[in-house]
Motif scaffolding. Structure first.
Motif, short mmCIF file in Angstrom:
data_model
loop_
_atom_site.label_atom_id
_atom_site.label_comp_id
_atom_site.label_asym_id
_atom_site.label_seq_id
_atom_site.Cartn_x
_atom_site.Cartn_y
_atom_site.Cartn_z
N GLY A 211 0.81 -1.22 0.00
CA GLY A 211 0.00 0.00 0.00
C GLY A 211 0.83 1.26 0.00
N VAL A 212 1.90 1.26 0.77
CA VAL A 212 2.74 2.45 0.88
C VAL A 212 3.60 2.66 -0.36
CG1 VAL A 212 4.64 3.48 2.20
CG2 VAL A 212 2.76 2.37 3.39
N LEU A 213 4.05 1.59 -0.97
CA LEU A 213 4.90 1.71 -2.15
C LEU A 213 4.12 1.65 -3.46
CD1 LEU A 213 7.99 -0.45 -1.13
CD2 LEU A 213 7.75 2.03 -1.09
N SER A 214 2.81 1.81 -3.39
CA SER A 214 2.00 1.78 -4.61
C SER A 214 2.27 3.04 -5.44
CB SER A 214 0.51 1.70 -4.26
OG SER A 214 0.07 2.92 -3.72
N PRO A 215 2.00 2.97 -6.74
CA PRO A 215 2.21 4.15 -7.59
C PRO A 215 1.42 5.37 -7.12
CG PRO A 215 1.82 2.20 -8.94
CD PRO A 215 1.57 1.81 -7.51
N LYS A 216 0.27 5.16 -6.48
CA LYS A 216 -0.54 6.27 -5.99
C LYS A 216 0.14 7.04 -4.87
CE LYS A 216 -4.96 4.11 -7.07
NZ LYS A 216 -6.19 3.57 -6.50
N SER A 217 0.93 6.33 -4.04
CA SER A 217 1.54 6.98 -2.90
C SER A 217 2.69 7.89 -3.30
CB SER A 217 2.02 5.95 -1.88
OG SER A 217 3.08 5.19 -2.42
N GLY A 218 3.31 7.63 -4.43
CA GLY A 218 4.41 8.46 -4.89
C GLY A 218 5.66 8.24 -4.07
N PRO A 219 6.79 8.66 -4.59
CA PRO A 219 8.05 8.45 -3.86
C PRO A 219 8.16 9.42 -2.69
CG PRO A 219 8.46 9.64 -5.90
CD PRO A 219 6.98 9.29 -5.89
N THR A 220 8.55 8.92 -1.55
CA THR A 220 8.79 9.79 -0.40
C THR A 220 10.26 9.85 -0.08
OG1 THR A 220 8.62 8.02 1.22
CG2 THR A 220 6.57 9.14 0.62
N GLY A 221 11.01 8.86 -0.52
CA GLY A 221 12.43 8.81 -0.21
C GLY A 221 12.71 8.10 1.11
N PHE A 222 11.77 8.17 2.06
CA PHE A 222 11.98 7.56 3.35
C PHE A 222 11.98 6.03 3.24
CE2 PHE A 222 10.16 5.87 7.36
CZ PHE A 222 11.25 6.14 8.17
N LEU A 223 10.92 5.46 2.70
CA LEU A 223 10.87 4.00 2.57
C LEU A 223 11.86 3.48 1.54
CD1 LEU A 223 7.27 2.57 2.92
CD2 LEU A 223 9.30 2.01 4.20
N GLN A 224 12.15 4.26 0.54
CA GLN A 224 13.09 3.82 -0.49
C GLN A 224 14.50 3.65 0.06
OE1 GLN A 224 10.59 5.80 -0.89
NE2 GLN A 224 9.55 5.24 -2.76
#
Length: 186
Positions: free
Chosen positions: A140-153
């Motif tokens: 859910g968090v890494l879905s395309p809708k959530s967009g990149p945050t940089g934190f989880l990446q």
């Protein structure tokens, strides 16, 4: 590797061109609840780190504060190299995703700058994070809708390849095996 990284902290780095690379690890153990022992693994690593460096582990009491970014900086001022251990990552990640300034601060700390100023100045900040979650949360968090945050990446996401073949009620040992074991111990 994570436990070793906690001890090395910001005391050692590799030079790669003009950059210094530190063993900063943000690890996310992702597996279904119950049988994979995510929290147990995280807890065991935390106990080892705490036993050898009591100041090397920090709590998340900054998460519920009015200004979590400032609270984290104050916490790191006393121990700029430390680790956070979470059985469930959603507690920290909820705070990060609600606050872009908190997300930016954590990403700045991840890069291990020589100094960082955000109300308080830290010299060589270093923060490891070990946490667990269920796969649905990651999806859910890494879905395309959530967009990149940089934190989880910036997390190393570890998940099992196969479902373990665990019997919730193992069959009892045969009496002959128990008797052999007992004889061997005598």
């Amino acid at each position: 590797y994570f436990t070793a990284s906690c001890f090395i902290g910001n005391k050692c780095s590799l030079s790669v061109g003009p950059n210094r690379i530190y063993p900063c690890l943000w690890v996310l153990l992702s597996a279904p609840s119950g049988v994979y022992r995510k929290s147990t693994s995280i807890y065991l690593s935390m106990k080892v780190v705490q036993s050898l460096d009591p100041f090397g582990v920090t709590s998340l009491d900054f998460v519920g504060t009015e200004d979590p970014k400032r609270a984290l900086m104050e916490k790191l001022r006393g121990t700029p190299a430390c680790s956070v251990f979470l059985g469930e990552s959603s507690r920290l990640n909820g705070t990060v995703f609600r606050s872009s300034s908190m997300s930016s601060l954590l990403m700045d700390i991840f890069d291990c700058p020589e100094s960082l100023t955000a109300g308080v100045t830290l010299k060589n900040p270093f923060l490891n994070i070990a946490s667990g979650c269920v796969p649905q949360w990651v999806s859910g968090v890494l879905s395309p809708k959530s967009g990149p945050t940089g934190f989880l990446q910036r997390h190393l996401i570890v998940s099992p390849l196969d479902k373990p073949n665990l019997d919730p009620c193992p069959t009892p040992l045969a009496d002959s095996l128990i008797e052999d074991l007992h004889n061997d111990l005598n």
